[in-house]
Scaffold this motif. Structure first.
Motif, PDB file in Angstrom:
ATOM      1  N   GLY A 177       0.830  -1.200   0.000  1.00  0.00           N
ATOM      2  CA  GLY A 177       0.000   0.000   0.000  1.00  0.00           C
ATOM      3  C   GLY A 177       0.858   1.240   0.000  1.00  0.00           C
ATOM      4  O   GLY A 177       1.795   1.344   0.787  1.00  0.00           O
ATOM      5  N   ALA A 178       0.537   2.157  -0.896  1.00  0.00           N
ATOM      6  CA  ALA A 178       1.328   3.378  -1.003  1.00  0.00           C
ATOM      7  C   ALA A 178       0.948   4.354   0.099  1.00  0.00           C
ATOM      8  O   ALA A 178      -0.236   4.535   0.394  1.00  0.00           O
ATOM      9  N   PRO A 179       1.932   4.994   0.729  1.00  0.00           N
ATOM     10  CA  PRO A 179       1.608   6.021   1.717  1.00  0.00           C
ATOM     11  C   PRO A 179       0.966   7.225   1.050  1.00  0.00           C
ATOM     12  O   PRO A 179       1.192   7.484  -0.135  1.00  0.00           O
ATOM     13  N   THR A 180       0.171   7.939   1.803  1.00  0.00           N
ATOM     14  CA  THR A 180      -0.491   9.131   1.291  1.00  0.00           C
ATOM     15  C   THR A 180      -0.081  10.331   2.128  1.00  0.00           C
ATOM     16  O   THR A 180       0.572  10.192   3.172  1.00  0.00           O
ATOM     17  N   VAL A 181      -0.469  11.499   1.666  1.00  0.00           N
ATOM     18  CA  VAL A 181      -0.141  12.728   2.385  1.00  0.00           C
ATOM     19  C   VAL A 181      -0.674  12.652   3.819  1.00  0.00           C
ATOM     20  O   VAL A 181      -1.829  12.286   4.047  1.00  0.00           O
ATOM     21  N   GLY A 182       0.181  12.976   4.776  1.00  0.00           N
ATOM     22  CA  GLY A 182      -0.202  12.909   6.182  1.00  0.00           C
ATOM     23  C   GLY A 182       0.265  11.649   6.872  1.00  0.00           C
ATOM     24  O   GLY A 182       0.337  11.605   8.108  1.00  0.00           O
ATOM     25  N   ASP A 183       0.566  10.580   6.110  1.00  0.00           N
ATOM     26  CA  ASP A 183       1.130   9.374   6.717  1.00  0.00           C
ATOM     27  C   ASP A 183       2.543   9.667   7.208  1.00  0.00           C
ATOM     28  O   ASP A 183       3.099  10.733   6.950  1.00  0.00           O
ATOM     29  N   MET A 184       3.136   8.693   7.881  1.00  0.00           N
ATOM     30  CA  MET A 184       4.447   8.895   8.476  1.00  0.00           C
ATOM     31  C   MET A 184       5.493   8.027   7.787  1.00  0.00           C
ATOM     32  O   MET A 184       5.282   6.821   7.581  1.00  0.00           O
ATOM     33  N   LEU A 185       6.602   8.644   7.421  1.00  0.00           N
ATOM     34  CA  LEU A 185       7.783   7.901   7.000  1.00  0.00           C
ATOM     35  C   LEU A 185       8.552   7.601   8.279  1.00  0.00           C
ATOM     36  O   LEU A 185       8.934   8.519   9.010  1.00  0.00           O
ATOM     37  N   VAL A 186       8.765   6.327   8.566  1.00  0.00           N
ATOM     38  CA  VAL A 186       9.340   5.906   9.844  1.00  0.00           C
ATOM     39  C   VAL A 186      10.760   5.406   9.616  1.00  0.00           C
ATOM     40  O   VAL A 186      11.006   4.562   8.757  1.00  0.00           O
ATOM     41  N   ARG A 187      11.675   5.931  10.407  1.00  0.00           N
ATOM     42  CA  ARG A 187      13.087   5.572  10.301  1.00  0.00           C
ATOM     43  C   ARG A 187      13.531   4.864  11.580  1.00  0.00           C
ATOM     44  O   ARG A 187      13.426   5.411  12.671  1.00  0.00           O
ATOM     45  N   TYR A 188      14.039   3.659  11.423  1.00  0.00           N
ATOM     46  CA  TYR A 188      14.496   2.878  12.565  1.00  0.00           C
ATOM     47  C   TYR A 188      15.980   3.109  12.813  1.00  0.00           C
ATOM     48  O   TYR A 188      16.704   3.532  11.927  1.00  0.00           O
ATOM     49  N   ALA A 189      16.425   2.801  14.007  1.00  0.00           N
ATOM     50  CA  ALA A 189      17.803   3.074  14.404  1.00  0.00           C
ATOM     51  C   ALA A 189      18.787   2.310  13.539  1.00  0.00           C
ATOM     52  O   ALA A 189      18.523   1.175  13.138  1.00  0.00           O
ATOM     53  N   PRO A 190      19.934   2.922  13.241  1.00  0.00           N
ATOM     54  CA  PRO A 190      20.969   2.225  12.468  1.00  0.00           C
ATOM     55  C   PRO A 190      21.435   0.961  13.183  1.00  0.00           C
ATOM     56  O   PRO A 190      21.511   0.917  14.411  1.00  0.00           O
ATOM     57  N   VAL A 191      21.733  -0.064  12.393  1.00  0.00           N
ATOM     58  CA  VAL A 191      22.293  -1.312  12.896  1.00  0.00           C
ATOM     59  C   VAL A 191      23.425  -1.705  11.958  1.00  0.00           C
ATOM     60  O   VAL A 191      23.565  -1.137  10.876  1.00  0.00           O
ATOM     61  N   PRO A 192      24.266  -2.654  12.342  1.00  0.00           N
ATOM     62  CA  PRO A 192      25.343  -3.081  11.440  1.00  0.00           C
ATOM     63  C   PRO A 192      24.800  -3.467  10.070  1.00  0.00           C
ATOM     64  O   PRO A 192      23.848  -4.238   9.959  1.00  0.00           O
ATOM     65  N   GLY A 193      25.370  -2.899   9.033  1.00  0.00           N
ATOM     66  CA  GLY A 193      24.920  -3.153   7.675  1.00  0.00           C
ATOM     67  C   GLY A 193      23.874  -2.178   7.197  1.00  0.00           C
ATOM     68  O   GLY A 193      23.540  -2.140   6.013  1.00  0.00           O
ATOM     69  N   GLN A 194      23.322  -1.398   8.132  1.00  0.00           N
ATOM     70  CA  GLN A 194      22.325  -0.375   7.802  1.00  0.00           C
ATOM     71  C   GLN A 194      22.692   0.888   8.569  1.00  0.00           C
ATOM     72  O   GLN A 194      21.993   1.315   9.480  1.00  0.00           O
ATOM     73  N   SER A 195      23.818   1.473   8.195  1.00  0.00           N
ATOM     74  CA  SER A 195      24.412   2.540   8.992  1.00  0.00           C
ATOM     75  C   SER A 195      23.576   3.806   9.035  1.00  0.00           C
ATOM     76  O   SER A 195      23.752   4.628   9.929  1.00  0.00           O
ATOM     77  N   ASP A 196      22.678   3.993   8.083  1.00  0.00           N
ATOM     78  CA  ASP A 196      21.847   5.194   8.080  1.00  0.00           C
ATOM     79  C   ASP A 196      20.424   4.942   8.547  1.00  0.00           C
ATOM     80  O   ASP A 196      19.614   5.852   8.621  1.00  0.00           O
ATOM     81  N   GLY A 197      20.097   3.694   8.847  1.00  0.00           N
ATOM     82  CA  GLY A 197      18.763   3.401   9.330  1.00  0.00           C
ATOM     83  C   GLY A 197      17.887   2.765   8.273  1.00  0.00           C
ATOM     84  O   GLY A 197      18.154   2.840   7.077  1.00  0.00           O
TER      85      GLY A 197
END
Length: 225
Positions: A74-94
């Motif tokens: 499902g595509a996000p729509t205006v007003g929804d939240m883009l959620v960023r999780y904490a960086p972990v090894p291999g995903q240094s930017d989250g």
């Protein structure tokens, strides 16, 4: 409707449910917390292709390109939240995903970025206890904990006092007390402090148990009744 050129470049790597970025977003700084800490950004605009790839514009002007499959559920729509999780090894930017705003707000609480208060508490311990006594919802009390105690034992190792509190179900906790200067040792004082140290450990355990019981009642009110 287009939302403009990409503001900042980043190596976008597909994942099962989101995207690892490399990254137009600032260093990770949690804004919300539930079972884990996350950053959350309101979505100002979004456009997607048939394969689920697309571009998301955040309030403030940052644009984030997302790969094929990002919008597969499902595509996000205006007003929804883009959620960023904490960086972990291999995903240094989250790790990025998205959530409907109502669902996100129901599951996450804002993280205080500033101290809510400073200095000594405004209420004395006695005033605090008086307020707590007026509460009518289920809660853990000192009396309810004491009712579950089966035995209390004390042991002394030089000027260290050890207290073991055993509950009726067989579980036990251990408390300790020792003065910095051995000359200040007093057996009865040591027992008092060791007991209090052990007893304090029971509060969160009983709180967890009560929360489990309340959650079960909320999930199945008919059975709870």
């Amino acid at each position: 409707m287009g939302i403009g050129p990409k503001e900042a470049s980043g190596d976008v790597v597909p994942s099962d449910q989101g995207v690892v970025i490399g990254s137009p977003l600032p260093p990770f700084s949690p804004t919300h917390v539930s079972h884990r800490q996350v950053e959350a950004y309101p979505i100002a605009a979004a456009e997607f292709q048939a394969d689920g790839s697309g571009r998301i514009a955040l309030k403030g002007g940052v644009l984030v390109d997302v790969p094929a499959g990002f919008a597969s559920r499902g595509a996000p729509t205006v007003g929804d939240m883009l959620v960023r999780y904490a960086p972990v090894p291999g995903q240094s930017d989250g790790y990025l995903s998205h959530s409907p705003r109502a669902v996100f707000e129901d599951g996450y609480a804002p993280v205080s970025q500033q101290a809510d208060a400073r200095g000594e508490p405004a209420l004395s311990l006695g005033e605090t206890q008086a307020i707590v006594e007026t509460k009518t919802a289920p809660r853990v009390t000192e009396a309810s904990i004491r009712a579950k105690i089966a035995d209390v034992e004390y042991f002394r190792v030089r000027h260290l006092t050890i207290c073991i509190i055993t509950l009726r179900n067989g579980f036990f906790v251990e408390g300790h007390s020792a003065p910095a200067a051995p000359e200040n040792y007093d057996q009865q004082v040591g027992e008092r402090y060791a007991y209090d140290n052990a007893f304090r450990q029971l509060w969160p355990l009983e709180g967890y148990l009560l929360r489990e019981q309340l959650a079960a009642s909320e999930a199945d009110p008919v059975r709870a009744a």
